[in-house]
Design a protein around this motif. Structure first.
Motif, PDB file in Angstrom:
ATOM      1  N   THR A 175      -2.006   6.256   2.467  1.00 47.87           N
ATOM      2  CA  THR A 175      -2.274   4.830   2.886  1.00 47.87           C
ATOM      3  C   THR A 175      -2.773   5.165   4.502  1.00 47.87           C
ATOM      4  O   THR A 175      -2.170   5.658   5.154  1.00 47.87           O
TER       5      THR A 175
ATOM      6  N   LEU B 144       0.695  -1.177   0.006  1.00 47.27           N
ATOM      7  CA  LEU B 144      -0.006  -0.018   0.078  1.00 47.27           C
ATOM      8  C   LEU B 144       0.741   1.234   0.038  1.00 47.27           C
ATOM      9  O   LEU B 144       0.671   2.224  -0.845  1.00 47.27           O
TER      10      LEU B 144
ATOM     11  N   GLU C   7      -7.035   0.587   5.679  1.00 46.12           N
ATOM     12  CA  GLU C   7      -6.602  -0.119   4.366  1.00 46.12           C
ATOM     13  C   GLU C   7      -5.581  -1.162   4.763  1.00 46.12           C
ATOM     14  O   GLU C   7      -5.782  -2.141   4.251  1.00 46.12           O
TER      15      GLU C   7
ATOM     16  N   ASN D 173       0.290   3.765  -3.093  1.00 49.46           N
ATOM     17  CA  ASN D 173      -0.215   5.074  -2.528  1.00 49.46           C
ATOM     18  C   ASN D 173       0.418   6.050  -1.892  1.00 49.46           C
ATOM     19  O   ASN D 173       0.102   7.163  -1.700  1.00 49.46           O
TER      20      ASN D 173
END
Length: 176
Positions: free
Chosen positions: A17, A8, A21, A12
């Protein structure tokens, strides 16, 4: 959890992040996340440490890859391995963009000093001990080469080979 977070953060960025998530991607609860890490920054620091460790292993393998290639060739091979590994956009984002901004330069330098910079310092020292390159202050030389490699890693992909050529010429210019 670290692997899920790494994916992640690579995709991102740190700011993009969130912990919801991360726990969803890792298949754990938020409580489990906070049981192992004080906060998202602590988890990110673990990701950065692991990335540096994996990168150092890649560099070492490349530098030791040939049958006794010589210390200058080992420095060049290690640098090429670094630049190859850093073509991963997520790794570049984690190590060269987000890590200094999130963790601070001192913390990133500390992590790098245990891994990639340590490897580079060992290579520079070995080259000097073998009388393959000029006898210079090893730590400053390793730091300067490290900065060159980081800058080259941030170059647009179509310019990386030009940086490789320039760095190889600089390293070869250190030969006795």
């Amino acid at each position: 959890m670290v692997s899920a977070a790494r994916g992640l953060f690579a995709k991102n960025g740190y700011a993009g992040t969130g912990t919801p998530e991360i726990v969803s991607a890792a298949g754990v609860t938020r409580g489990a996340l906070y049981h192992h890490f004080a906060d998202k920054t602590a988890l990110f620091a673990t990701v950065v440490e692991e990335e540096h460790m994996l990168l150092a292993m890649t560099i070492n393998a490349a530098a030791e890859g040939d049958d006794e290639p010589g210390p200058v060739k080992a420095l060049i091979a290690g640098g090429d391995a670094f630049l190859d590994a850093m073509q991963d956009e997520g790794r570049r984002r984690i190590l060269l963009v987000d890590a200094p901004a999130v963790l601070g330069r001192a913390k990133v330098d500390d992590i790098d000093g245990r891994h990639g910079l340590r490897t580079l310092l060992e290579g520079v020292t070995a080259a000097m001990d073998a009388k393959a390159i000029r006898d210079l202050p090893a730590a400053p030389l390793a730091h300067l080469l490290n900065a060159l490699f980081d800058r080259a890693a941030l170059a647009p992909p179509d310019e990386v080979n030009d940086y490789r050529k320039a760095i190889k010429a600089l390293i070869r210019g250190l030969k006795i």
